[in-house]
Design a protein around this motif. Structure first.
Motif, PDB file in Angstrom:
ATOM      1  N   ASN A   1       0.819  -1.212   0.000  1.00  0.00           N
ATOM      2  CA  ASN A   1       0.000   0.000   0.000  1.00  0.00           C
ATOM      3  C   ASN A   1       0.851   1.261   0.000  1.00  0.00           C
ATOM      4  OD1 ASN A   1      -2.116  -1.763   0.093  1.00  0.00           O
ATOM      5  ND2 ASN A   1      -3.080  -0.884   1.907  1.00  0.00           N
TER       6      ASN A   1
ATOM      7  N   VAL B   1       0.863   4.796  -2.054  1.00  0.00           N
ATOM      8  CA  VAL B   1       0.360   5.931  -1.283  1.00  0.00           C
ATOM      9  C   VAL B   1       1.413   7.033  -1.163  1.00  0.00           C
ATOM     10  CG1 VAL B   1      -0.363   6.678   1.011  1.00  0.00           C
ATOM     11  CG2 VAL B   1      -1.384   4.633  -0.017  1.00  0.00           C
TER      12      VAL B   1
ATOM     13  N   VAL C   1      -4.857   3.239  -7.093  1.00  0.00           N
ATOM     14  CA  VAL C   1      -5.398   2.666  -5.854  1.00  0.00           C
ATOM     15  C   VAL C   1      -6.401   1.565  -6.178  1.00  0.00           C
ATOM     16  CG1 VAL C   1      -6.869   3.170  -3.861  1.00  0.00           C
ATOM     17  CG2 VAL C   1      -4.972   4.688  -4.420  1.00  0.00           C
TER      18      VAL C   1
ATOM     19  N   GLN D   1      -9.194   1.130   0.218  1.00  0.00           N
ATOM     20  CA  GLN D   1      -9.109   2.178  -0.789  1.00  0.00           C
ATOM     21  C   GLN D   1      -9.545   3.543  -0.272  1.00  0.00           C
ATOM     22  OE1 GLN D   1     -11.151   0.895  -4.353  1.00  0.00           O
ATOM     23  NE2 GLN D   1      -9.856  -0.930  -4.577  1.00  0.00           N
TER      24      GLN D   1
ATOM     25  N   ALA E   1      -6.652   4.930   1.749  1.00  0.00           N
ATOM     26  CA  ALA E   1      -5.518   5.248   0.878  1.00  0.00           C
ATOM     27  C   ALA E   1      -5.791   6.521   0.082  1.00  0.00           C
ATOM     28  CB  ALA E   1      -5.240   4.079  -0.065  1.00  0.00           C
ATOM     29  N   ASN E   2      -6.983   6.635  -0.481  1.00  0.00           N
ATOM     30  CA  ASN E   2      -7.313   7.820  -1.276  1.00  0.00           C
ATOM     31  C   ASN E   2      -7.308   9.096  -0.450  1.00  0.00           C
ATOM     32  OD1 ASN E   2      -7.676   6.959  -3.990  1.00  0.00           O
ATOM     33  ND2 ASN E   2      -9.619   5.999  -3.458  1.00  0.00           N
TER      34      ASN E   2
ATOM     35  N   ILE F   1      -3.660  10.082   0.423  1.00  0.00           N
ATOM     36  CA  ILE F   1      -3.034  10.704  -0.742  1.00  0.00           C
ATOM     37  C   ILE F   1      -3.568  12.121  -0.923  1.00  0.00           C
ATOM     38  CG2 ILE F   1      -2.948  10.625  -3.272  1.00  0.00           C
ATOM     39  CD1 ILE F   1      -2.857   7.556  -3.038  1.00  0.00           C
TER      40      ILE F   1
END
Length: 385
Positions: free
Chosen positions: A4, A8, A120, A129, A132-133, A136
């Motif tokens: 990940n 990321v 992602v 997800q 992670a999004n 970011i």
């Protein structure tokens, strides 16, 4: 490095240089730029709107081609455009060439986000997800945090600062090229063919309205906060730059948007953050000469803004779960359209009714955006089937 983090971290860095530096640093350097290039408030607003207009042009293209070119090529193009655009800003000899350079730099933000959402979706399990999004997405805060101390240390040398930013963007471009996947299928299988009709999903309509309203409301702060603190409030450049850093630091709270939405729902988080955004805008306009007000407004604004972009990211990806690049691209496009419209309007209002009333009007826009309410999560999932 965990799988990940492999995607990321470079994504976080790309958002930092595109959003935080290529797009939003214009606000903190605006007082020095105005002294050097002789800009009026109206022209400052038009140029600030240029970065948002560039974003609008680029994000449409990026959302449509990210899955065809692959995340690596599209994201690397974003970094390259940021580097060239910021170098052009540093070298611009006139207001109109500066406007063109700001527009070019602003295009990098539109190019950056969709391919990162695509990466992602391709490489991170669905349950991870959202987090992670939004992590970011909070890279914007890192860029804003960096630009504040640089503006303070540069003491008017904004051209040199933008050259440093351009070199940094070039380095991030290389990292992105090495780290992101070139092509490959999504974890949840192949996506259907792209059609323009996909944008007409009913569940997308309140998302479009909310994102546009938030973008329009935020434009006054992003473009003129540093100027109102210094020119109207009479505070020192160090206070203005420190407040800018506070915006960035508090924005890291936006990384929790995915977890908060999971716990409280999109509607509750969206409305709370819009209320905080409006409070930040109106308080700065009413009390620009108080250090506590400047820092407090900066803290509220940074946390609310990044939180809201995270909410719209999660909201959009849920509406367009089969098209993550579109799910991110559409709400971010609407935020940018709102900012492109709002920045020149803010400059015009400031020239006619003053900073306090203009900021109050833009705070009211944030409250109006609260009227846009998402459908139930179950409906969000169903509409993308």
């Amino acid at each position: 490095m965990s799988p990940n983090l492999r995607y990321v971290l470079p994504g976080f860095a790309l958002i930092a240089v595109t959003y935080g530096l290529a797009r939003f640093a214009y606000g903190v350097f605006l007082p020095a730029i105005r002294e050097d290039v002789a800009l009026s408030p109206s022209l400052s607003g038009l140029i600030g709107g240029g970065s948002y207009a560039g974003y609008c042009l680029a994000i449409v293209a990026s959302a449509l081609v990210a899955e065809r070119l692959g995340p690596r090529a599209t994201a690397a193009l974003a970094g390259l455009v940021a580097a060239i655009g910021m170098a052009a800003i540093a070298l611009a000899p006139s207001p109109w060439l500066l406007a063109a350079a700001v527009l070019l730099a602003g295009m990098s933000t539109g190019l950056a986000s969709p391919p990162l959402a695509e990466a992602v979706a391709m490489r991170i399990a669905p349950e991870g997800q959202g987090r992670a999004n939004t992590i970011i997405n909070s890279g914007t805060s890192a860029g804003v945090v960096l630009s504040g101390p640089v503006a303070l240390a540069a003491t008017g040398a904004w051209r040199e600062a933008y050259l440093v930013f351009a070199v940094l963007a070039a380095g991030v471009t290389v990292w992105v090229w090495m780290a992101l996947p070139m092509r490959g299928g999504r974890r949840d299988g192949a996506a259907p063919d792209l059609s323009w009709s996909v944008l007409g999903r009913p569940a997308a309509r309140p998302l479009v309205l909310a994102a546009f309203g938030m973008g329009a409301a935020s434009a006054a702060y992003w473009t003129f906060a540093g100027e109102i603190v210094r020119e109207v409030g009479g505070l020192s450049p160090s206070v203005a730059n420190t407040a800018w850093v506070v915006v960035g630091v508090s924005g890291f709270a936006g990384a929790a948007a995915g977890d908060l939405v999971r716990r409280f729902g999109i509607s509750a988080v969206n409305r709370t953050a819009l209320a905080l955004l409006g409070t930040a805008i109106v308080s700065l306009g009413a009390l620009p000469g108080h250090v506590a007000s400047a820092y407090g407004a900066a803290g509220l604004f940074g946390a609310a803004y990044i939180m809201l972009t995270g909410v719209y990211l999660v909201w959009g990806v849920r509406v367009f779960s089969d098209r993550p690049a579109i799910g991110l691209g559409l709400p971010f496009l609407m935020v940018a359209i709102g900012q492109a419209v709002g920045a020149p309007i803010a400059g015009g209002l400031i020239g006619t009714i003053g900073y306090a009333m203009a900021f109050a009007a833009f705070a009211a826009v944030a409250l109006l955006a609260m009227l846009a309410t998402p459908p139930a999560v179950a409906n969000l999932r169903a509409c993308s089937a």
